[in-house]
Scaffold this active site. Structure first.
Site, PDB file in Angstrom:
ATOM      1  N   GLY A 100       0.770  -1.237   0.000  1.00  0.00           N
ATOM      2  CA  GLY A 100       0.000   0.000   0.000  1.00  0.00           C
ATOM      3  C   GLY A 100       0.799   1.283   0.000  1.00  0.00           C
ATOM      4  CE1 TYR A 140      -9.611   2.004  -7.924  1.00  0.00           C
ATOM      5  CE2 TYR A 140      -7.716   2.173  -9.367  1.00  0.00           C
ATOM      6  CZ  TYR A 140      -8.620   1.408  -8.653  1.00  0.00           C
ATOM      7  OH  TYR A 140      -8.493   0.050  -8.678  1.00  0.00           O
ATOM      8  CB  CYS A 169     -17.379   4.289 -28.111  1.00  0.00           C
ATOM      9  SG  CYS A 169     -16.804   4.231 -29.784  1.00  0.00           S
TER      10      CYS A 169
END
Ligand code: LLP
Length: 463
Positions: free
Chosen positions: A278, A364, A391
């Site tokens: 992390g 995100y 698209c």
């Protein structure tokens, strides 16, 4: 993920939409070493090079879009983590960030272990020859087949994520006449300061067993009674793209608290704790990540201190960095297809990839930097949005950036820090073909994951 506000840009200063913008670098040709792989620079003609090869050569040889990965940088970062934690701790590279057989071999050579979270990742690790005892198997819903394959292969640990899985793994191991080494993943109730989708230690989400209400203690109680399991420790992963060490501090405090309760109740001192991955990286010049040696020092000190005050022997620590190793080592190389100035708004620059090779911006609201890499330019900066060819209007690669005002079709752009969670989360949306991963080192390039072809697409479509 907000940035400092400096709406500058000479051309569009009066029309910047609301929001925070990184000021254009004094020199748009400069490449901030914080966000680019170690061997990236510009040659005498202003063309960007990596591992001694120009991006124009790479584009010619391998086409665009392509992920270009600096092998020396990958190895340096892997080694830095390994060295920082020393021989009393283990570093498990989180394969979900990016996994290929070449990467597994580099990790093996650099002395790292590997965290996998699916049968596919396990198969890649084993195919590349990673010794099974150096593999940790994760996941909140491993299938019985995946568990069986992992146990049979002899993986070093399975990280258990639910009460049902405790029983499932125990029975399977026992039926195979094995005792499987396991850790139990708990949620410590930390609110990590990161995007909601990548925070994993608060209680209201799918991973782990909550410490709250004694559930984690109950999980340990049950696991300790099962012959098929050897409980080696507790696991906590608080989330991703985290810069602040305080979340890890709270997590370590709570994990050690549980170890103490286990010792008091069962007379057993579990020998290991895993604090997950992390750790954040720099996507733009405004991000300031910590170095592995600082992180190692901080985590080791926290655990040692907590254990001393609980009068526990310090357990062996392991960590699982993914992004922090591979993220900065690669950039995505695109060719500009169209440049569309929208009066009073901004200029849309369309590249030949998009959300299928980097979903992170759409998913995100992630921020990226971008640079013109096939030449330098002294033109005035213009505010751009780099978009893909899909698209969908949310198909954004870089939401707000400044690029030279003379940008034109055929120019090459590179988006740095795309080594983690870009190829591994790539899709075939619109039947766009997934780009190759090309690794470069000492003037040589080689494809480690080839470009997808239309034949690949049609082979899956069995008619
Ligand atoms: N260990 C565990 C148990 C994990 O779940 C993860 C990431 C890691 C280690 C590695 O985390 P890292 O050091 O790479 O941050 N797709 C998202 C990230 C999801 C991370 C999932 N688990 C993104 O693109 O930001």
């Amino acid at each position: 993920m907000s940035r400092s506000a400096h709406p500058a840009g000479p051309r569009h200063a009066d029309v910047l939409p609301e929001g925070h913008y990184t000021a254009p670098a004094e020199d748009l040709n400069a490449l901030d070493p914080k966000v680019w792989a170690h061997t990236v620079g510009r040659d005498a003609d202003g063309v960007v090079t990596v591992g001694g090869i120009t991006v124009t050569q790479l584009a010619e040889e391998y086409g665009t879009p392509a992920y270009i990965l600096d092998e020396a940088d990958f190895r340096d970062r892997a080694r830095a983590w390994r060295t920082a934690f020393g021989t009393d701790a283990d570093v498990f590279y989180a394969g979900k960030a990016f996994l290929s057989r070449a990467v597994v071999r580099w990790l093996d050579e650099e002395g790292l272990n590997l965290d996998v979270c699916s049968g596919g990742e396990l198969a890649t690790a084993l195919a590349a020859g990673m010794p099974a005892e150096r593999i940790a198997f994760h996941g909140n819903n491993k299938s019985p087949e995946e568990i069986e394959r992992a146990v049979r292969a002899g993986v070093g640990r399975i990280v258990l994520d639910s009460f049902q899985e405790i029983v499932r793994v125990a029975h399977l191991a026992q039926s195979l006449g094995k005792r499987q080494r396991v850790q139990i993943r708990i949620t410590v109730g930390v609110e990590a300061h990161t995007h909601e989708f990548i925070a994993t230690a608060h209680e209201d989400q799918k991973f782990g067993i909550p410490l709250a209400g004694g559930q984690a203690a109950e999980a340990v109680r049950r696991a300790l009674q099962l012959d098929g399991l050897e409980v080696i420790g507790i696991h906590s992963h608080i989330g991703s793209q985290i810069f602040d060490m305080s979340g890890f501090e709270v997590a370590a405090h709570r994990v050690v608290g549980l170890l103490k309760d286990i010792r008091d109740e069962h007379g057993v001192e579990l020998p290991e704790i895993d604090l997950g991955g992390g750790l954040g990286i720099a996507y733009t010049s405004d991000d300031d990540p910590r170095e592995p040696h600082e992180i190692a020092k901080a985590l080791t000190e926290i655990v040692t201190r907590e254990c001393e005050s609980a009068r526990l022997a310090t357990p062996r620590i392991s960590v699982e960095p993914g992004r922090a190793i591979v993220g900065p080592t690669a950039f995505t190389l695109y060719e500009v297809g169209t440049v569309k100035p929208l009066d009073g708004l901004r200029t849309y620059v369309s590249v030949d990839g998009g959300m299928s090779d980097n979903i992170r911006t759409a998913l995100y609201d992630a921020e990226y930097s971008v640079a013109l890499v096939s030449r330098t330019s002294d033109a005035e900066p213009m505010l751009v949005r780099v978009v893909g060819k899909h698209c969908e209007s949310g198909d954004i690669v870089v939401k707000d950036a400044f690029l030279p005002g003379d940008l034109a079709p055929g120019d090459l752009l590179a988006v740095p820090a795309t080594g983690a969670y870009c190829r591994s989360m790539a899709s075939n949306y619109n039947h766009v073909l997934r780009p190759p991963v090309v690794s470069v080192r000492d003037g040589a390039a080689r494809v480690i994951v080839r470009r997808e072809t239309e034949e690949d697409l049609l082979r899956l479509d069995v008619g």
